[in-house]
Design an enzyme around this catalytic site. Structure first.
Site, PDB file in Angstrom:
ATOM      1  N   ASP A   1      -8.552  15.844  11.529  1.00  0.00           N
ATOM      2  CA  ASP A   1      -7.793  16.110  12.654  1.00  0.00           C
ATOM      3  C   ASP A   1      -6.250  15.894  12.548  1.00  0.00           C
ATOM      4  O   ASP A   1      -5.507  16.154  13.240  1.00  0.00           O
ATOM      5  CB  ASP A   1      -8.152  14.940  13.698  1.00  0.00           C
ATOM      6  CG  ASP A   1      -9.533  15.289  14.404  1.00  0.00           C
ATOM      7  OD1 ASP A   1      -9.712  16.481  14.271  1.00  0.00           O
ATOM      8  OD2 ASP A   1     -10.027  14.248  14.871  1.00  0.00           O
TER       9      ASP A   1
ATOM     10  N   HIS B   1     -11.575   7.370   7.977  1.00  0.00           N
ATOM     11  CA  HIS B   1     -12.781   7.875   8.473  1.00  0.00           C
ATOM     12  C   HIS B   1     -14.066   7.090   7.895  1.00  0.00           C
ATOM     13  O   HIS B   1     -13.823   6.388   6.733  1.00  0.00           O
ATOM     14  CB  HIS B   1     -13.024   9.078   7.485  1.00  0.00           C
ATOM     15  CG  HIS B   1     -14.256  10.283   8.021  1.00  0.00           C
ATOM     16  ND1 HIS B   1     -15.358   9.834   7.707  1.00  0.00           N
ATOM     17  CD2 HIS B   1     -13.952  11.289   8.975  1.00  0.00           C
ATOM     18  CE1 HIS B   1     -16.173  10.923   8.142  1.00  0.00           C
ATOM     19  NE2 HIS B   1     -15.355  11.567   9.203  1.00  0.00           N
TER      20      HIS B   1
END
Ligand code: ACO
Length: 429
Positions: free
Chosen positions: A364, A307
């Site tokens: 996710d 991320h």
């Protein structure tokens, strides 16, 4: 703005002082808005990793410590105690609603769940295998052709259009699915709660009674809360920048939906489940895929890992992982992809490549396993993300619009092309 100043010294030897601003969580920023005027220099930051584009009071993230808060409230608390509509109200209006305010918000949304009947015919024009994100973005932008020249102040129009978007997006999304399987559209049933109504429109049929499992409704509501905002990510920045041109809310949100679609952003949830299925079909050797993810020539990345902001476990992924374990157990669902995901996570978290780069599971990584348990088709996973992110986009569009300092978003560049040259007539080239 704080009293502090930052000094920059340029290669020419001159220096200037720039104001420093500090956020409520002590985040510091150098205000470079007058840098070019004062020095002739611009800043260069491809991918905007170090660029603050605005002040915002909506969401706080501390990526090093894995903290996420909406309007000051911890994501873990909201996921446990709040509902999606309450969290949406919080994001959009800046405070938790009273019982009466929540009821009014909920009632208004229920009142607008229908689509204009003419919108139905748009669905006829899409091919059966159209990606639902393409349908979602197209139908959302088309709403601006149905709601134009409204009476009222700009704030009233924006508020009504926010309600319309919240109310209609689940209908638009569910109808995209119905189109793909050739089933008749199920109209909203406004007696049902927001999340239940969406599941009803997805899976209800005119020929039989459809009971929605309350556990699935609860899980969906939690997933929507976890996706509801994430400060200046790619799609939210897109919404703000498109809004900054002065365009209507529907067009801004449609642009956000398009930005969300890509694999580096919301599209990763579809890619994760496809990757997990592929690894399972290939014998479940997670080490092989860890090695591929580390090999830059393989073109393979571990989807759902890494991320831009989190250099620690994504707090949303922790909540989703726990939910996943509980829900699959309650549903007696032995989905083998959960086992593959667990093994893959463990192998990555113990691998130096992932440790050195602070790569952890993101939101996710586990969400797709839950969507699968809810019978959501894989290509609609990113649509689920969009349903969740909508109140965040609306809150940012509103914050941008109400900011008296707002200007059109217009980055600069360092030009690296040809310098001036003579035009050559076509017969001389
Ligand atoms: N698998 C393998 N290596 C990775 C991964 C991954 N998933 N993610 C990052 N890396 C490596 C990069 O190769 C790079 O290595 P290097 O320093 O040796 O060159 C380093 O880690 C930093 O990666 P960047 O791509 O520079 O990081 P950036 O902040 O630009 O990208 C992103 C973040 C896009 C999320 C990236 O981690 C990624 O591609 N992840 C997979 C896709 C994904 O899950 N996206 C969803 C993000 S969450 C969301 O939007 C909802």
């Amino acid at each position: 703005m704080s009293e502090q100043k930052a000094t920059i010294t340029f290669p020419e030897g001159n220096s200037i002082e720039l104001p420093v601003s500090e956020g409520s969580e002590k985040e510091k920023a150098i205000d470079i808005s007058n840098l070019r005027a004062q020095s002739g220099y611009i800043t260069l930051d491809p991918g905007y990793g170090n660029t603050g584009s605005c002040d915002s009071a909506i969401t706080f993230i501390d990526g090093e410590q894995g903290i996420l808060r909406y309007r000051g409230y911890k994501i873990e608390d909201l996921a446990e105690h709040s509902s999606f509509l309450e969290t949406s109200y919080l994001l959009i209006n800046g405070k938790l609603p009273t019982a009466k305010e929540l009821q009014t918000f909920d009632d208004k949304i229920r009142m607008h769940t229908l689509l204009h009947e003419d919108v139905k015919s748009f669905y006829d024009g899409f091919p059966r295998d159209a990606h639902p994100m393409a349908i979602l973005a197209s139908v959302v932008v088309s709403l601006s052709s149905f709601y134009q020249d409204e009476a009222g102040s700009p704030e009233e129009v924006s508020y009504l259009n926010s309600i319309r978007l919240m109310a209609k997006l689940p209908t638009i999304a569910a109808w995209a699915y119905k189109k793909s399987i050739g089933h008749p559209f199920t109209y909203p049933d406004n007696k049902r709660s927001y999340s239940e109504n969406f599941l009803y429109m997805m899976f209800g049929l005119p020929v039989e009674k459809y009971e929605v499992d309350p556990l699935i409704v609860e899980v969906l509501d939690t997933l929507l809360i976890l996706h509801a905002d994430h400060e200046q990510n790619c799609s939210t920045s897109t919404v703000r920048i498109v809004r900054s041109s002065g365009v209507n809310l529907f067009a801004s949100i449609a642009a956000g939906i398009c930005a969300l679609w890509g694999w580096r952003h919301g599209g990763a949830n579809q890619q994760v489940i496809e990757m997990l299925n592929h690894i399972r079909e290939d014998g479940g050797d997670v080490k092989k895929y860890i090695a591929m993810a580390k090999d830059k020539d393989s073109g393979f990345r571990l989807m759902g890992f890494g991320h831009r902001v989190y250099k620690n476990y994504d707090p949303r992924a922790s909540v989703i992982r726990k939910k996943c374990e509980q829900v699959l157990q309650k549903l007696n669902n032995n989905d083998p992809t959960l086992e593959i995901a667990r093994k893959l996570e463990e192998a990555a978290l113990n691998d130096d490549y992932f440790k050195e780069r602070n790569l952890y599971p993101n939101v996710d990584f586990y969400s797709g396993i839950l969507y699968k348990a809810m019978r959501i088709p894989v290509n609609a996973f990113t649509v689920m993300f969009a349903l969740g992110r909508l109140p965040g986009w609306i809150a940012h569009a509103k914050e941008y619009t109400e900011d008296p300092k707002n200007r059109i978003g217009r980055p600069r560049q360092v030009y690296t092309g040809e310098t001036e040259r003579e035009y050559v007539p076509i017969d001389k080239r």
